[in-house]
Design a protein around this motif. Sequence first.
Motif, PDB file in Angstrom:
ATOM      1  N   ILE A   4     -12.460  -2.142  -2.829  1.00 48.41           N
ATOM      2  CA  ILE A   4     -11.559  -2.534  -4.109  1.00 48.41           C
ATOM      3  C   ILE A   4     -10.043  -2.520  -3.855  1.00 48.41           C
ATOM      4  N   VAL A   5      -9.481  -3.375  -4.552  1.00 47.08           N
ATOM      5  CA  VAL A   5      -8.044  -3.329  -4.665  1.00 47.08           C
ATOM      6  C   VAL A   5      -7.566  -3.504  -6.152  1.00 47.08           C
ATOM      7  N   GLY A   6      -6.813  -2.866  -6.732  1.00 45.64           N
ATOM      8  CA  GLY A   6      -6.513  -2.998  -8.102  1.00 45.64           C
ATOM      9  C   GLY A   6      -4.962  -2.849  -8.446  1.00 45.64           C
ATOM     10  N   VAL A   7      -4.550  -3.677  -9.248  1.00 42.20           N
ATOM     11  CA  VAL A   7      -3.038  -3.612  -9.740  1.00 42.20           C
ATOM     12  C   VAL A   7      -3.016  -3.697 -11.105  1.00 42.20           C
ATOM     13  N   PHE A   8      -2.236  -2.677 -11.761  1.00 44.12           N
ATOM     14  CA  PHE A   8      -2.166  -2.335 -13.153  1.00 44.12           C
ATOM     15  C   PHE A   8      -0.562  -2.737 -13.493  1.00 44.12           C
ATOM     16  N   GLU A   9      -0.358  -2.576 -14.700  1.00 47.88           N
ATOM     17  CA  GLU A   9       0.898  -2.512 -15.420  1.00 47.88           C
ATOM     18  C   GLU A   9       1.547  -3.742 -14.680  1.00 47.88           C
ATOM     19  N   ILE A  21      -3.403 -10.723  -4.377  1.00 48.05           N
ATOM     20  CA  ILE A  21      -4.475  -9.800  -4.450  1.00 48.05           C
ATOM     21  C   ILE A  21      -5.719 -10.213  -3.680  1.00 48.05           C
ATOM     22  N   LEU A  22      -5.965 -11.484  -3.531  1.00 49.91           N
ATOM     23  CA  LEU A  22      -7.226 -11.848  -3.098  1.00 49.91           C
ATOM     24  C   LEU A  22      -7.071 -11.517  -1.308  1.00 49.91           C
ATOM     25  N   GLU A  23      -5.658 -11.890  -0.981  1.00 51.57           N
ATOM     26  CA  GLU A  23      -5.368 -11.663   0.546  1.00 51.57           C
ATOM     27  C   GLU A  23      -5.467 -10.213   0.711  1.00 51.57           C
ATOM     28  N   MET A  24      -4.895  -9.370  -0.135  1.00 43.16           N
ATOM     29  CA  MET A  24      -5.085  -8.032  -0.029  1.00 43.16           C
ATOM     30  C   MET A  24      -6.316  -7.544   0.230  1.00 43.16           C
ATOM     31  N   GLN A 154       4.819  -1.735 -10.274  1.00 39.39           N
ATOM     32  CA  GLN A 154       3.398  -2.095 -10.781  1.00 39.39           C
ATOM     33  C   GLN A 154       2.576  -0.902  -9.773  1.00 39.39           C
ATOM     34  N   PHE A 155       1.463  -0.354 -10.269  1.00 38.27           N
ATOM     35  CA  PHE A 155       0.435   0.463  -9.782  1.00 38.27           C
ATOM     36  C   PHE A 155      -0.802   0.014  -9.167  1.00 38.27           C
ATOM     37  N   TYR A 156      -0.733   0.398  -7.982  1.00 32.55           N
ATOM     38  CA  TYR A 156      -1.845  -0.268  -7.065  1.00 32.55           C
ATOM     39  C   TYR A 156      -2.798   0.964  -6.636  1.00 32.55           C
ATOM     40  N   VAL A 157      -4.180   0.427  -6.414  1.00 34.72           N
ATOM     41  CA  VAL A 157      -5.141   1.403  -5.758  1.00 34.72           C
ATOM     42  C   VAL A 157      -5.897   0.536  -4.674  1.00 34.72           C
ATOM     43  N   ALA A 158      -6.432   1.013  -3.808  1.00 38.42           N
ATOM     44  CA  ALA A 158      -7.040   0.407  -2.867  1.00 38.42           C
ATOM     45  C   ALA A 158      -8.135   1.294  -1.844  1.00 38.42           C
ATOM     46  N   SER A 159      -9.004   0.650  -1.400  1.00 40.69           N
ATOM     47  CA  SER A 159     -10.047   1.600  -0.626  1.00 40.69           C
ATOM     48  C   SER A 159      -9.619   1.808   0.711  1.00 40.69           C
ATOM     49  N   GLU A 160      -8.471   1.169   1.237  1.00 38.23           N
ATOM     50  CA  GLU A 160      -7.820   1.411   2.450  1.00 38.23           C
ATOM     51  C   GLU A 160      -6.288   1.203   2.430  1.00 38.23           C
ATOM     52  N   LEU A 161      -5.797   2.087   3.261  1.00 41.44           N
ATOM     53  CA  LEU A 161      -4.123   1.886   3.119  1.00 41.44           C
ATOM     54  C   LEU A 161      -3.726   0.729   3.542  1.00 41.44           C
ATOM     55  N   LYS A 162      -4.421  -0.083   4.588  1.00 39.91           N
ATOM     56  CA  LYS A 162      -3.843  -1.300   5.072  1.00 39.91           C
ATOM     57  C   LYS A 162      -3.707  -2.234   3.892  1.00 39.91           C
TER      58      LYS A 162
END
Length: 449
Positions: A4-9, A21-24, A154-162
Amino acid sequence: MCGIVGVFELKKDSSEQREKILEMSKIIRHRGPDWSGIYCGDKAILAHERLTIVDPQSGGQPLYSEDKSIILAVNGEIYNHQDIRSKYPDYAFKTKSDCEVILALYQDKGVDFLDELTGMYGFALYDSVKDVFLCARDHQGIIPLYYGTDDMGQFYVASELKALEGTCNEIAPFPPGHYYYSEDNSFTKWYDREWKNYDTVKNNTSSVSDLKKAMEDSVHRHLMSDVPYGVLLSGGLDSSIVSAVAKKYAAKRVESGDHKDAWWPQLHSFAIGLEGSPDLEAAQKVADHIGTVHHSVNFTIQEGLDAIKDVVYFLETYDVTTIRASTPMYLLARVIKSMGIKMVLSGEGSDEIFGGYLYFHKAPNAEEFHKETVRKLDTLHLYDNLRANKSLAAWGIEGRVPFLDKEFIDVAMKLNPQDKMCGNGKMEKHILREAFEDYLPESVAWRQK
């Protein structure tokens, strides 16, 4: 396993950020090669890369509430989802996905529901009506999750650091057993247990039969799958226990309450080692004893050396011990993938819970022994959990770890620490060996690490 990749605010129009975001998300597609999904709203974007394990037909993500105002992206498995579904007979579930129960719980209880989940997960939820988001990670950090912020805040979360590299100014591991709720603007610890304090367990009575049942129940829960699965069998005590118990239940379908025949009733086991490795011999002995279809894989030292650069890339750590242990697992995952298996059970966590490392013989007393097991569990997400997840996810394989099941840990960590201690003629993990000696060959049940 998914990504997963998410970006908020959002501070910039979402349509201008969608492609980025699709590329990430594409960077972590190895975690979920089966399908991609995205939600792109005014204030949040959630992207998902799916590995289909449960409900392949209708369980695509992101998941939505009935009115589509709440959006959810999950990397993980909720093993007690059927029990939770039964508590919400009036909720209009749209899929058979195990993760959809998170939406029902959130709408009913807000953020105060995480301890009701039995499973492993890292998820991001966006409530578009309230314009708030909730991100959370499981009790032990079995599933990886990272967070960060960019130049715009902007606040991000992702399953992997990369996936966040090059976008976020600072990136950090999302703390296990915590959630982040935007309305609070802070992390909140949701997972805590009294057994972490020695005084709460020092006078407990240890039950070998209760321990055995808790492990059997955990493995049984972890067999929830709509796709072919297997077990990692190293020939050591922990993987042998997991494999033997899995074999006991493999003939029936867990989702049917064990009433219907399993779709893939023949259990496959996998081991890897250098030619002539004693571990391979022990693994074959266990496989013959419990009756799995066993696959023994050899690799050379050069093949291991050649893989190290890739292992570092996928694991996102330079910890020497973790990389060393991850390399054969990474190579084995490729073989498992080639056979069409998408999920495997593994034995991580036992050494930390039961004091299985040889240095535990030096524990001066039961209190220090217990404190060290708690410390080891608290840091496991940086080492063995990371290895078990990312070594396998590199090839689109989901790893499950029954010893780290939330309900099992509660039983195992409430055992009297004195009864776990080794020394004075007692082998390490002797209480676990005693519980499962009837499952395994004696030479394996009482084989020292």
